[in-house]
Design a protein around this motif. Structure first.
Motif, mmCIF file in Angstrom:
data_model
loop_
_atom_site.group_PDB
_atom_site.id
_atom_site.type_symbol
_atom_site.label_atom_id
_atom_site.label_comp_id
_atom_site.label_asym_id
_atom_site.label_seq_id
_atom_site.Cartn_x
_atom_site.Cartn_y
_atom_site.Cartn_z
ATOM 1 N N LEU A 95 0.826 -1.198 0.000
ATOM 2 C CA LEU A 95 0.000 0.000 0.000
ATOM 3 C C LEU A 95 0.865 1.256 0.000
ATOM 4 O O LEU A 95 0.592 2.219 -0.738
ATOM 5 C CB LEU A 95 -0.932 -0.005 1.215
ATOM 6 C CG LEU A 95 -1.786 1.255 1.423
ATOM 7 C CD1 LEU A 95 -2.659 1.528 0.216
ATOM 8 C CD2 LEU A 95 -2.637 1.111 2.679
ATOM 9 N N ARG A 124 -7.349 4.451 5.091
ATOM 10 C CA ARG A 124 -5.994 3.971 4.850
ATOM 11 C C ARG A 124 -5.005 4.600 5.825
ATOM 12 O O ARG A 124 -4.082 3.939 6.304
ATOM 13 C CB ARG A 124 -5.583 4.277 3.413
ATOM 14 C CG ARG A 124 -6.238 3.357 2.383
ATOM 15 C CD ARG A 124 -5.800 3.702 0.985
ATOM 16 N NE ARG A 124 -6.190 2.672 0.030
ATOM 17 C CZ ARG A 124 -5.910 2.712 -1.265
ATOM 18 N NH1 ARG A 124 -5.243 3.748 -1.763
ATOM 19 N NH2 ARG A 124 -6.296 1.745 -2.061
ATOM 20 N N THR A 151 -9.406 -10.773 -3.846
ATOM 21 C CA THR A 151 -9.629 -10.243 -2.502
ATOM 22 C C THR A 151 -9.756 -11.360 -1.475
ATOM 23 O O THR A 151 -9.108 -11.338 -0.428
ATOM 24 C CB THR A 151 -10.899 -9.363 -2.468
ATOM 25 O OG1 THR A 151 -10.730 -8.273 -3.365
ATOM 26 C CG2 THR A 151 -11.150 -8.828 -1.070
ATOM 27 N N ARG A 166 -7.851 -1.749 4.294
ATOM 28 C CA ARG A 166 -8.555 -2.343 3.161
ATOM 29 C C ARG A 166 -10.062 -2.136 3.244
ATOM 30 O O ARG A 166 -10.812 -2.643 2.411
ATOM 31 C CB ARG A 166 -8.260 -3.846 3.086
ATOM 32 C CG ARG A 166 -6.834 -4.157 2.683
ATOM 33 C CD ARG A 166 -6.641 -5.637 2.474
ATOM 34 N NE ARG A 166 -5.341 -5.942 1.899
ATOM 35 C CZ ARG A 166 -4.959 -7.152 1.528
ATOM 36 N NH1 ARG A 166 -5.783 -8.179 1.684
ATOM 37 N NH2 ARG A 166 -3.765 -7.354 1.008
ATOM 38 N N ARG A 180 -12.092 -3.353 5.417
ATOM 39 C CA ARG A 180 -12.757 -4.612 5.741
ATOM 40 C C ARG A 180 -13.483 -4.557 7.084
ATOM 41 O O ARG A 180 -14.086 -5.537 7.489
ATOM 42 C CB ARG A 180 -11.734 -5.753 5.771
ATOM 43 C CG ARG A 180 -10.985 -5.942 4.474
ATOM 44 C CD ARG A 180 -11.894 -6.405 3.356
ATOM 45 N NE ARG A 180 -12.322 -7.761 3.569
ATOM 46 C CZ ARG A 180 -11.625 -8.830 3.182
ATOM 47 N NH1 ARG A 180 -10.474 -8.671 2.566
ATOM 48 N NH2 ARG A 180 -12.080 -10.038 3.405
#
Length: 325
Positions: free
Chosen positions: A117, A133, A257, A301, A303
């Motif tokens: 990233l 992020r 993913t 991510r 999530r």
């Protein structure tokens, strides 16, 4: 609602079994590295696993009658990528394996998505540093700091190589991050499947490793005792060769993913096998820091929802070759 056929159910179970096998293959790689450096130099471990992996993947290419890339652009891109995804990180992890436990190496390997990233944010114009992020990077950075335990290093200066070995793990992950970005940029229009790309990449890496062997300790005396030979065979054939095939099939069936969640499992496998096979000790800071790293990855991510529950994205993502140690 239409019930799944027996064939579909069998395929689902097969893919799940391959995902589990992949988790164990990459999770135990750090154990095999630790055992291998007991009789080989770090350079020899890198060259051995690449050579064995290349031999296995060449056999797969011949058996499946796949065609190798024929254009100079693909081979040129793969040469650069093989340095960052294979030669450099494999050497760094083997070198660090001389000084730190295998379980600790596996925990550091979990930071690979964060490294990827960071590199993406630095060089790809379409990548943006969002609030999520940023939060994920900060949490993961805190986790790395907790795992490294600089307060212990300060109190015990003789453990300096341990600190440098941990930096080597982070350097290896940075190489992975660069390799992922290069793969995205240089192989974006490549028409070959992941198995062909993996085989070409590993073969090129093996050639490069053999070429630089005299300059990095590849010609040092070796102690090829049974544990070292067994570890190298497992590391090369399974962890560097067969694992690529499993990973390709999981990506094809589940998407990139879902397949990337193997990153969350390998540290657990690495720590557990290190404890039971080598008698390693898991310290509180390594457990706490590892959990912070995984939390940071999930946050970066997207999530995790605002309520703290885990979400699974179900969108189509182009297949990519996923690399690990």
């Amino acid at each position: 609602m239409q019930k799944p056929t027996a064939h579909a159910t069998g395929r689902t179970r097969q893919v799940a079994a391959q995902f589990i096998a992949l988790s164990f293959a990459w999770g135990t790689s750090f154990l095999f590295i630790k055992v291998s450096v007991g009789g080989l130099s770090p350079a020899q471990v890198m060259i051995g696993r690449l050579t064995l992996g290349a031999a296995f993947l060449i056999a797969v290419m011949l058996f499946t009658r796949r065609r190798w890339p024929r254009d100079a652009r693909s081979w040129g891109a793969l040469v650069v990528i093989s340095v960052f995804l294979c030669v450099a990180p494999f050497t760094l992890y083997a070198w660090s394996g001389q000084y730190i436990p295998s379980g600790l190496s596996s925990i550091y390997n979990a930071t690979t998505p964060i490294a990827a990233l960071l590199v993406s944010l630095a060089v790809l114009p379409d990548e943006r540093l969002t609030r999520g992020r940023t939060a994920g990077l900060l949490v993961a950075a805190a986790g790395v700091l907790v795992v490294a335990a600089p307060w212990d290093i300060a109190l015990t200066p003789e453990h300096g190589p341990v600190f440098v070995a941990q930096l080597a793990c982070l350097g290896a992950n940075l190489c992975y991050g660069i390799g992922f970005v290069l793969s995205r940029r240089l192989l974006r229009t490549n028409q070959h499947d992941a198995t062909t790309i993996a085989a070409s990449q590993i073969c090129l890496a093996a050639v490069l490793g053999l070429a630089i062997a005299p300059f990095i300790g590849g010609l040092e005396p070796m102690d090829l005792n049974p544990p070292v030979i067994t570890s190298m065979l497992a590391l090369g054939v399974i962890g560097t060769g067969l694992a690529y095939i499993w990973n390709t099939r999981v990506i094809s069936a589940w998407g990139a993913t879902a397949a990337s969640t193997v990153t969350y499992v390998t540290p657990i496998v690495g720590v557990v096998v290190g404890i039971f096979a080598l008698g390693e000790v898991l310290h509180w800071n390594q457990l706490a820091g590892g959990l912070l790293v995984l939390l940071g990855i999930l946050i970066s991510r997207g999530r995790l929802t605002r309520t703290g529950t885990l979400t699974v994205r179900r969108r189509s993502i182009p297949n990519r070759v996923h690399n690990d140690v």
